[in-house]
Design an enzyme around this catalytic site. Structure first.
Site: not given
Length: 387
Positions: A80, A137
């Protein structure tokens, strides 16, 4: 054992994958396009089993070695991006305003894809390699959800390893440590409920701004007067919102921030003192305090034996002088901590050179690190699952 020739050969191709991902950043769990790109590459490489949708949008590929061994080692990358507007001006810069890969997860994903391609070609190991591509994350706890989804049990993962780039560390160098390497990151929001009124008549009010300011100052006593001087704790108030006019004392004020610690005992003590200070100061001035204290990512703790393996592999690739095996712990958080709580393993930093810092709109992953990262993953897999 310097970087692998095949890893060097793959560098330009992997850099293209990295730049493709970089130009198309996605946030948290909404990484559907990145996950699809990963899954397609794994299929192209001939990975034996590809499972999507773990931890909502995570991807795991299983690569079987030449031998009959059943042990499985997990290698993890995050996918991400961050809600920032990129200012690098690079040809591969983000095409989506307000989103960019400012932490290098594009590089992490690309390096692990490069390692997966190599390992699927050679299969010089006895057992299985699970390549783990994780969403969310950056605050979403995607690692936690993948663990809760039964990833470790489903793929019979016995050890798990993670890697993150580090600006300021020269390309070709590595750094790690046994024990706590990154902090627990707890989040709080506090609302001070007072009594508003005219700014010219503060004696008729219970001023939540003045009370909140005292609390913010007193919270620093946790580090200076509660914690052992050799312990690590950071209390940061990062937001303070109150009021709407120059001549009005408002009814309430809200502030928020984080508490970061490196061991569970200090974590519990810091939360206890936090609540005592907030509630005590508020009560002393006739106000009420509403506290939301959320225990976020736990401490990232490297396991001793697995860290030794990681250091040995990094040293074989980069030379022992280029591996710092006792880097100071960092107070940033990392949700690979959940995977290390579930299975033994180690987290290591790889040099990104003289780049802008992480979470900076001028940051870009250094493609010169790619061959070093691929070599680390491959040699680690082969060493932990030797033929």
């Amino acid at each position: 054992m310097p970087i692998l020739n095949r890893a060097a050969e793959l560098q330009d191709e992997v850099a293209e994958w990295r730049r493709h991902i970089h130009a198309r950043p996605e946030l948290l769990f909404a990484v559907e396009n990145t996950a699809a790109f990963v899954a397609e590459k794994l299929k192209e490489f001939g990975v034996d089993e590809i499972v999507t949708g773990i931890g909502r949008t995570g991807v795991v590929g299983l690569i079987k070695g030449k031998g009959e061994g059943r042990r499985t080692i997990g290698l993890r990358a995050d996918m991400d991006a961050l809600p920032l507007t990129e200012i690098t001006g690079k040809p591969w810069a983000s095409k989506t305003p307000g989103k960019m890969h400012a932490c290098g997860h594009d590089g992490h994903t690309a390096m692990l894809l490069g390692a997966a391609k190599y390992l699927a070609e050679t299969r010089n190991f006895n057992g299985n390699i699970a390549v783990i591509f994780q969403p969310a994350e950056e605050g979403g706890g995607g690692g936690n959800l993948m663990v809760k989804d039964g990833m470790m049990e489903r793929f019979e993962i016995e050890e798990v390893y993670g890697m993150h780039n580090l600006p300021g560390l020269p390309v070709g160098q590595f750094a790690t440590r046994k024990g706590a390497i990154m902090a627990a990151t707890d989040e709080f929001t506090v609302t001070i409920k007072g009594r508003g009124g005219h700014a010219a008549q503060p004696h008729r009010t219970i001023d939540p701004i003045a009370i909140g300011a005292q609390i913010v100052t007193n919270l620093q006593m946790i580090a200076s007067r509660t914690a052992d001087p050799i312990s690590s704790v950071v209390v940061s108030v990062t937001k303070f919102n109150a009021g709407f006019a120059h001549n009005v004392i408002p009814n309430d004020a809200t502030f928020a921030g984080t508490v970061r610690t490196l061991d569970d005992g200090m974590r519990t003590l810091a939360e206890t003192r936090f609540r005592q200070i907030v509630e005590g100061v508020a009560a002393a001035h006739g106000a009420e305090a509403e506290i939301s204290f959320h225990r976020n990512y736990p401490v990232t703790v490297n396991h001793p034996d697995e860290t030794e393996h990681a250091v040995a592999i990094a040293g074989a690739i980069a030379g022992e002088a280029n591996v710092n095996a006792e880097i100071d712990p960092m107070m940033g958080g990392e949700d690979f901590s959940y995977m290390l709580n579930a299975r033994p393993g180690a987290f290591i930093f790889i040099g990104n050179g003289d780049s802008a810092g992480l979470h900076n709109p001028a940051y870009d992953f250094n493609d010169e690190a790619i061959a070093h990262g691929i070599s680390y993953w491959v040699r680690l897999a082969e060493q932990r699952l030797g033929l």
